[in-house]
Design a protein around this motif. Structure first.
Motif, PDB file in Angstrom:
ATOM      1  N   ARG A  29      -2.379  16.040   0.249  1.00  0.00           N
ATOM      2  CA  ARG A  29      -3.240  15.935  -0.928  1.00  0.00           C
ATOM      3  C   ARG A  29      -3.418  14.487  -1.387  1.00  0.00           C
ATOM      4  NH1 ARG A  29      -4.919  20.576  -2.843  1.00  0.00           N
ATOM      5  NH2 ARG A  29      -5.643  19.621  -4.781  1.00  0.00           N
ATOM      6  N   MET A  30      -2.643  13.577  -0.830  1.00  0.00           N
ATOM      7  CA  MET A  30      -2.774  12.167  -1.188  1.00  0.00           C
ATOM      8  C   MET A  30      -2.275  11.301  -0.049  1.00  0.00           C
ATOM      9  SD  MET A  30      -0.895  10.068  -4.299  1.00  0.00           S
ATOM     10  CE  MET A  30      -1.503  11.213  -5.541  1.00  0.00           C
ATOM     11  N   GLY A  31      -2.944  10.182   0.180  1.00  0.00           N
ATOM     12  CA  GLY A  31      -2.508   9.235   1.192  1.00  0.00           C
ATOM     13  C   GLY A  31      -2.524   7.821   0.635  1.00  0.00           C
ATOM     14  N   VAL A  32      -1.530   7.023   1.035  1.00  0.00           N
ATOM     15  CA  VAL A  32      -1.417   5.648   0.548  1.00  0.00           C
ATOM     16  C   VAL A  32      -1.186   4.716   1.730  1.00  0.00           C
ATOM     17  CG1 VAL A  32      -0.117   4.050  -0.927  1.00  0.00           C
ATOM     18  CG2 VAL A  32      -0.452   6.428  -1.658  1.00  0.00           C
ATOM     19  N   LEU A  33      -1.846   3.568   1.703  1.00  0.00           N
ATOM     20  CA  LEU A  33      -1.585   2.480   2.642  1.00  0.00           C
ATOM     21  C   LEU A  33      -1.137   1.256   1.859  1.00  0.00           C
ATOM     22  CD1 LEU A  33      -4.801   2.646   4.887  1.00  0.00           C
ATOM     23  CD2 LEU A  33      -2.565   3.642   5.410  1.00  0.00           C
ATOM     24  N   VAL A  34      -0.158   0.547   2.397  1.00  0.00           N
ATOM     25  CA  VAL A  34       0.318  -0.685   1.773  1.00  0.00           C
ATOM     26  C   VAL A  34       0.328  -1.794   2.822  1.00  0.00           C
ATOM     27  CG1 VAL A  34       2.204  -1.832   0.542  1.00  0.00           C
ATOM     28  CG2 VAL A  34       1.763   0.603   0.158  1.00  0.00           C
ATOM     29  N   GLY A  35      -0.432  -2.856   2.581  1.00  0.00           N
ATOM     30  CA  GLY A  35      -0.446  -4.006   3.468  1.00  0.00           C
ATOM     31  C   GLY A  35       0.653  -4.983   3.094  1.00  0.00           C
ATOM     32  N   LEU A  36       1.394  -5.482   4.092  1.00  0.00           N
ATOM     33  CA  LEU A  36       2.531  -6.367   3.854  1.00  0.00           C
ATOM     34  C   LEU A  36       2.325  -7.705   4.555  1.00  0.00           C
ATOM     35  CD1 LEU A  36       5.185  -3.622   4.577  1.00  0.00           C
ATOM     36  CD2 LEU A  36       4.584  -4.482   2.296  1.00  0.00           C
ATOM     37  N   SER A  37       2.947  -8.739   4.017  1.00  0.00           N
ATOM     38  CA  SER A  37       2.767 -10.087   4.550  1.00  0.00           C
ATOM     39  C   SER A  37       3.584 -10.351   5.802  1.00  0.00           C
ATOM     40  CB  SER A  37       3.135 -11.125   3.479  1.00  0.00           C
ATOM     41  OG  SER A  37       4.507 -10.990   3.105  1.00  0.00           O
ATOM     42  N   LYS A  38       4.530  -9.472   6.096  1.00  0.00           N
ATOM     43  CA  LYS A  38       5.339  -9.628   7.303  1.00  0.00           C
ATOM     44  C   LYS A  38       5.858  -8.270   7.742  1.00  0.00           C
ATOM     45  CE  LYS A  38       9.275 -11.798   6.755  1.00  0.00           C
ATOM     46  NZ  LYS A  38      10.280 -12.797   6.325  1.00  0.00           N
ATOM     47  N   GLY A  39       6.244  -8.185   9.023  1.00  0.00           N
ATOM     48  CA  GLY A  39       6.703  -6.922   9.567  1.00  0.00           C
ATOM     49  C   GLY A  39       8.212  -6.826   9.650  1.00  0.00           C
ATOM     50  N   GLY A  40       8.684  -5.890  10.447  1.00  0.00           N
ATOM     51  CA  GLY A  40      10.121  -5.668  10.582  1.00  0.00           C
ATOM     52  C   GLY A  40      10.521  -4.369   9.907  1.00  0.00           C
ATOM     53  N   ASP A  41      11.678  -3.836  10.326  1.00  0.00           N
ATOM     54  CA  ASP A  41      12.137  -2.552   9.800  1.00  0.00           C
ATOM     55  C   ASP A  41      12.346  -2.572   8.291  1.00  0.00           C
ATOM     56  OD1 ASP A  41      12.072  -1.565  12.358  1.00  0.00           O
ATOM     57  OD2 ASP A  41      14.237  -1.779  12.718  1.00  0.00           O
TER      58      ASP A  41
END
Length: 282
Positions: A162-174
């Protein structure tokens, strides 16, 4: 004043979106000539606490799917709307929505127009949707399609699609991705309007300021007070708006003793949220 006809359906729609009473909703729509967003502002200017859902009114029923590419540098979220909960819970309908986001990822699509025009089993997605309409017997369609590209993107689906969210981050990794999922849950729960104060659109700030000033002016205790004082009070209320409505300033839902910004610093001082998107059924 315009003689715009206000229907019972209009009033009910405003009630569903705000939680305000029937007579207040009728008055708000009348005063705003039937303009839905202006009616919400009118209610707030009268000092009413309304639960306006902002951009979450796109679809009544359907499914929301959020997914990232294998490398995690891009995230996609879409809403496929339908008329009834019965169809929304149908396994074939959910699988169809899943196939659309998989197609978007495979074709590296960037816009809803590109998705609608993309090939799907020998026809376009739009044509496939029309085929599904004939098969299912009710109107369906893609009402939202969003994409985020970043060093890393976290995706989260809430409440049985019923809801979806995306979050963009400045760097990766676990660690960064785990924090991103925490922030995605924060965004799902608290529905911030922007990452931080600097990223709130100027028109949104002006709109909020106008509402706050009108609320202050209607307070009998403020009668006769100089404009400079009213402006200072409004500035304080705006600061509260930024604290409640921007992601970094909000209290972290998993630990209310710290802000989201403090939480992010505890994970990695260099980690930043570059953008986010939240898509929900209305």
């Amino acid at each position: 004043m315009s003689t715009t006809t206000i229907t019972a359906a209009d009033i009910n729609k405003l009630r569903q979106a705000t939680g305000a009473g029937m007579m207040d909703c009728r008055k708000a729509l009348t005063e705003s000539n039937g303009d839905f967003d202006a009616a919400i502002d009118w209610l707030r200017k009268q000092g009413q606490k309304v639960a306006a859902k902002r951009q979450d009114r796109e679809a009544k029923e359907g499914v929301v799917i959020a997914k990232t590419t294998q490398g995690g540098a891009s995230g996609f979220v879409l809403c496929v709307a339908c008329e009834t909960d019965f169809v929304a819970k149908n396994a074939e309908f959910v699988a169809f929505a899943q196939s659309l986001i998989d197609l978007a990822i495979a074709k590296d699509l960037k816009t809803l127009d590109e998705l609608n025009a993309a090939p799907y089993e020998g026809i376009t997605v739009v044509e496939k949707i029309n085929e599904q309409v004939g098969k299912i017997g009710e109107k369906i369609g893609i009402t939202r399609f969003e994409r985020i590209d970043a060093a890393a993107v976290a995706a989260y689906i809430h409440g049985a699609n019923r809801m979806g969210v995306l979050v963009g981050l400045s760097k990766g990794g676990d660690a960064a991705l785990e924090a991103g999922r925490d922030l995605a849950m924060q965004i799902a729960a608290m529905n911030p309007v922007a990452v931080d104060e600097s990223s709130v659109p100027a028109e949104a700030i002006e709109r909020e300021k106008a509402i706050v000033l009108e609320q202050i002016k209607q307070d009998p205790k403020m009668a006769g007070k100089p404009d400079e004082m009213l402006e200072k009070i409004a500035a304080g209320k705006l600061n509260n708006f930024f604290k409640e409505s921007t992601l970094m300033a909000q209290a972290f839902v998993k630990d209310n003793s710290k802000s989201v910004a403090d939480y992010l610093k505890s994970v990695d001082p260099a980690l930043k949220v570059t953008s986010f998107v939240r898509v929900a059924l209305g």
